[in-house]
Scaffold this active site. Sequence first.
Site, PDB file in Angstrom:
ATOM      1  CE1 TYR A  91      -4.129   1.932   0.479  1.00  0.00           C
ATOM      2  CE2 TYR A  91      -2.544   3.477   2.150  1.00  0.00           C
ATOM      3  CZ  TYR A  91      -3.403   3.045   1.015  1.00  0.00           C
ATOM      4  OH  TYR A  91      -4.388   3.923   1.168  1.00  0.00           O
TER       5      TYR A  91
HETATM    6  N1  LIG Z   1     -10.288   6.713   3.961  1.00  0.00           N
HETATM    7  C1  LIG Z   1      -8.745   6.364   4.763  1.00  0.00           C
HETATM    8  O1  LIG Z   1      -8.139   7.092   5.340  1.00  0.00           O
HETATM    9  C2  LIG Z   1      -7.848   6.999   3.367  1.00  0.00           C
HETATM   10  C3  LIG Z   1      -5.859   7.190   3.527  1.00  0.00           C
HETATM   11  C4  LIG Z   1      -5.229   7.642   3.076  1.00  0.00           C
HETATM   12  C5  LIG Z   1      -5.775   7.407   1.239  1.00  0.00           C
HETATM   13  N2  LIG Z   1      -7.168   6.906   1.324  1.00  0.00           N
HETATM   14  C6  LIG Z   1      -7.428   6.507  -0.404  1.00  0.00           C
HETATM   15  O2  LIG Z   1      -8.452   7.292  -0.413  1.00  0.00           O
HETATM   16  C7  LIG Z   1      -9.234   6.873  -1.688  1.00  0.00           C
HETATM   17  C8  LIG Z   1     -10.423   5.727  -1.210  1.00  0.00           C
HETATM   18  O3  LIG Z   1     -10.378   5.773  -0.552  1.00  0.00           O
HETATM   19  P1  LIG Z   1     -12.198   5.449   0.723  1.00  0.00           P
HETATM   20  O4  LIG Z   1     -11.213   5.543   1.989  1.00  0.00           O
HETATM   21  O5  LIG Z   1     -13.044   6.361   0.170  1.00  0.00           O
HETATM   22  O6  LIG Z   1     -12.115   3.922   0.764  1.00  0.00           O
HETATM   23  P2  LIG Z   1     -13.284   3.414   0.114  1.00  0.00           P
HETATM   24  O7  LIG Z   1     -12.936   1.757   0.305  1.00  0.00           O
HETATM   25  O8  LIG Z   1     -14.820   3.897   0.763  1.00  0.00           O
HETATM   26  O9  LIG Z   1     -13.582   3.406  -1.134  1.00  0.00           O
HETATM   27  C9  LIG Z   1     -12.908   2.535  -2.510  1.00  0.00           C
HETATM   28  C10 LIG Z   1     -13.716   3.038  -3.572  1.00  0.00           C
HETATM   29  O10 LIG Z   1     -12.595   2.168  -4.980  1.00  0.00           O
HETATM   30  C11 LIG Z   1     -13.033   1.480  -5.822  1.00  0.00           C
HETATM   31  N3  LIG Z   1     -12.578   0.443  -5.886  1.00  0.00           N
HETATM   32  C12 LIG Z   1     -11.904  -0.737  -5.655  1.00  0.00           C
HETATM   33  N4  LIG Z   1     -10.523  -1.256  -6.400  1.00  0.00           N
HETATM   34  C13 LIG Z   1     -11.815  -0.737  -7.370  1.00  0.00           C
HETATM   35  C14 LIG Z   1     -11.301  -0.719  -9.000  1.00  0.00           C
HETATM   36  N5  LIG Z   1     -10.386  -1.999  -9.554  1.00  0.00           N
HETATM   37  N6  LIG Z   1     -11.899  -0.395  -9.983  1.00  0.00           N
HETATM   38  C15 LIG Z   1     -13.232   0.712  -9.579  1.00  0.00           C
HETATM   39  N7  LIG Z   1     -13.052   0.503  -8.185  1.00  0.00           N
HETATM   40  C16 LIG Z   1     -12.254   0.417  -7.656  1.00  0.00           C
HETATM   41  C17 LIG Z   1     -14.201   0.292  -4.821  1.00  0.00           C
HETATM   42  O11 LIG Z   1     -15.651  -0.303  -4.350  1.00  0.00           O
HETATM   43  C18 LIG Z   1     -14.808   1.585  -3.503  1.00  0.00           C
HETATM   44  O12 LIG Z   1     -16.049   1.934  -3.734  1.00  0.00           O
HETATM   45  C19 LIG Z   1      -8.029   5.272  -2.353  1.00  0.00           C
HETATM   46  O13 LIG Z   1      -7.321   5.456  -3.199  1.00  0.00           O
HETATM   47  C20 LIG Z   1      -7.093   5.070  -0.886  1.00  0.00           C
HETATM   48  O14 LIG Z   1      -6.354   4.250  -0.661  1.00  0.00           O
HETATM   49  C21 LIG Z   1      -7.846   6.380   1.812  1.00  0.00           C
END
Ligand SMILES: NC(=O)c1ccc[n+]([C@@H]2O[C@H](COP(=O)([O-])OP(=O)(O)OC[C@H]3O[C@@H](n4cnc5c(N)ncnc54)[C@H](O)[C@@H]3O)[C@@H](O)[C@H]2O)c1
Length: 239
Positions: free
Chosen positions: A148
Amino acid sequence: MNDSLSSLRCLIIGAASGIGLATAERLRGRVAGLVAADRPTADWKPDGVARVAMDVTDPASVTAGVQEAVGVLGSLDAVVNTAGVLGTVQPSTDESLEEFQRLVAVNLTGAFIVSTAVLPLMADAGFGRLVHFSSTAGKEGVAGMTGYSASKAGVMGLVKALAREYAARGVTVNAIAPGKIETPLISGHPPTDADLARIPVSRLGTPQEAAALIEYIVSPEASYTTGFVYDLSGGRATW
Ligand SMILES: NC(=O)c1ccc[n+]([C@@H]2O[C@H](COP(=O)([O-])OP(=O)(O)OC[C@H]3O[C@@H](n4cnc5c(N)ncnc54)[C@H](O)[C@@H]3O)[C@@H](O)[C@H]2O)c1
């Protein structure tokens, strides 16, 4: 003429959950057109927004999904790619090669595939906003999140290279690096006191705070910042 937020036609990828969902909810009604995309298997019905199936790891799926979105919207001004997976938190010696490659495939290669599908369209139009997601894990590294952290560090390099390539054609390419945002992604990892102690604001962020930042980055006014990694960590990361 893309002179205001309300003139934009936007595609949000990863819109079934978390930050993508909150962004679709915020932008709906504020922009000229919106399409929400997520994995073909995602079990969700976007509220009042056209839905497109798209797996960011599959170039054919992304091409078809982008074409469908352009068919619905007429053009494409802004793409927000929030698709991401966290994987299992475990020592690097327990992380299989397949798991490492899966994390890179979605988080980094997926961002590349989306970029190459949409940036030429935006450059031809002379306007575009592309936003990907990095993480403080990509800036600092997090023990137990090897694939990650590596994939999210890669997103920073990706947007910087693409930003330089497209800067003269009216297109910005930026990333957001969240710390801990309250979404299903981290629901299995509730914050410890040590986690909170590292966050000067002393709380997790909300998907709505992420959506507000995204609204600014995709706006036509945000025209002089590209190749940048916007922090969204409550002060945890100061660069
Ligand atoms: N929530 C946090 O604390 C956090 C922290 C750092 C970075 N992020 C990043 O922010 C972004 C959004 O995260 P979130 O917290 O909303 O996560 P989440 O899990 O709520 O949403 C992520 C979405 O991505 C979709 N997804 C996964 N694989 C996919 C694919 N192959 N094709 C299309 N869609 C796909 C999932 O179905 C889901 O709807 C991500 O890239 C995550 O890594 C989140």
